[in-house]
Design a protein around this motif. Structure first.
Motif, PDB file in Angstrom:
ATOM      1  N   ALA A 156      51.796  72.794  22.767  1.00  0.00           N
ATOM      2  CA  ALA A 156      50.645  71.940  23.074  1.00  0.00           C
ATOM      3  C   ALA A 156      49.699  71.845  21.881  1.00  0.00           C
ATOM      4  N   GLY A 157      49.725  72.842  21.017  1.00  0.00           N
ATOM      5  CA  GLY A 157      48.901  72.789  19.813  1.00  0.00           C
ATOM      6  C   GLY A 157      49.381  71.777  18.796  1.00  0.00           C
ATOM      7  N   LEU A 158      50.574  71.234  19.008  1.00  0.00           N
ATOM      8  CA  LEU A 158      51.121  70.241  18.093  1.00  0.00           C
ATOM      9  C   LEU A 158      50.836  68.805  18.522  1.00  0.00           C
ATOM     10  N   VAL A 159      50.074  68.646  19.601  1.00  0.00           N
ATOM     11  CA  VAL A 159      49.751  67.302  20.087  1.00  0.00           C
ATOM     12  C   VAL A 159      48.942  66.588  19.011  1.00  0.00           C
ATOM     13  N   PRO A 160      49.331  65.379  18.688  1.00  0.00           N
ATOM     14  CA  PRO A 160      48.612  64.654  17.621  1.00  0.00           C
ATOM     15  C   PRO A 160      47.147  64.415  17.959  1.00  0.00           C
ATOM     16  N   GLU A 161      46.364  64.248  16.922  1.00  0.00           N
ATOM     17  CA  GLU A 161      44.932  64.020  17.098  1.00  0.00           C
ATOM     18  C   GLU A 161      44.622  62.611  17.584  1.00  0.00           C
ATOM     19  N   ARG A 162      45.625  61.781  17.707  1.00  0.00           N
ATOM     20  CA  ARG A 162      45.365  60.408  18.138  1.00  0.00           C
ATOM     21  C   ARG A 162      44.869  60.340  19.575  1.00  0.00           C
TER      22      ARG A 162
END
Length: 77
Positions: free
Chosen positions: A64-70
């Motif tokens: 979940a920490g890899l979810v893009p900042e978009r």
């Protein structure tokens, strides 16, 4: 796998003793938290397969920490 992660961290960040030390500390902390959570699940009576499920949950939290900042609502569309 740790050696591959160290190589990637060192290639991405500016190499230095602090970067490598922090990486090793994070891995050690993850091992301690995972072991404690798995042992706690066994202790609460969930059986000997409980640490596997704890590992799945912790892995999903890590992904979940890899979810893009978009998906950040503060950024303009």
């Amino acid at each position: 796998m740790s050696a591959a992660m160290v190589a990637r961290v060192m290639r991405t960040a500016h190499p230095g003793p602090l970067v490598d030390g922090l990486h090793a500390s994070i891995i050690t902390a993850g091992l301690a938290v995972g072991t404690c959570a798995g042992g706690g699940a066994i202790d609460h009576g969930y059986g000997l397969t409980a640490p596997l499920w704890v590992g799945v949950i912790l892995a999903l939290l890590g992904l979940a920490g890899l979810v893009p900042e978009r998906f950040d609502r503060s950024s303009p569309s």
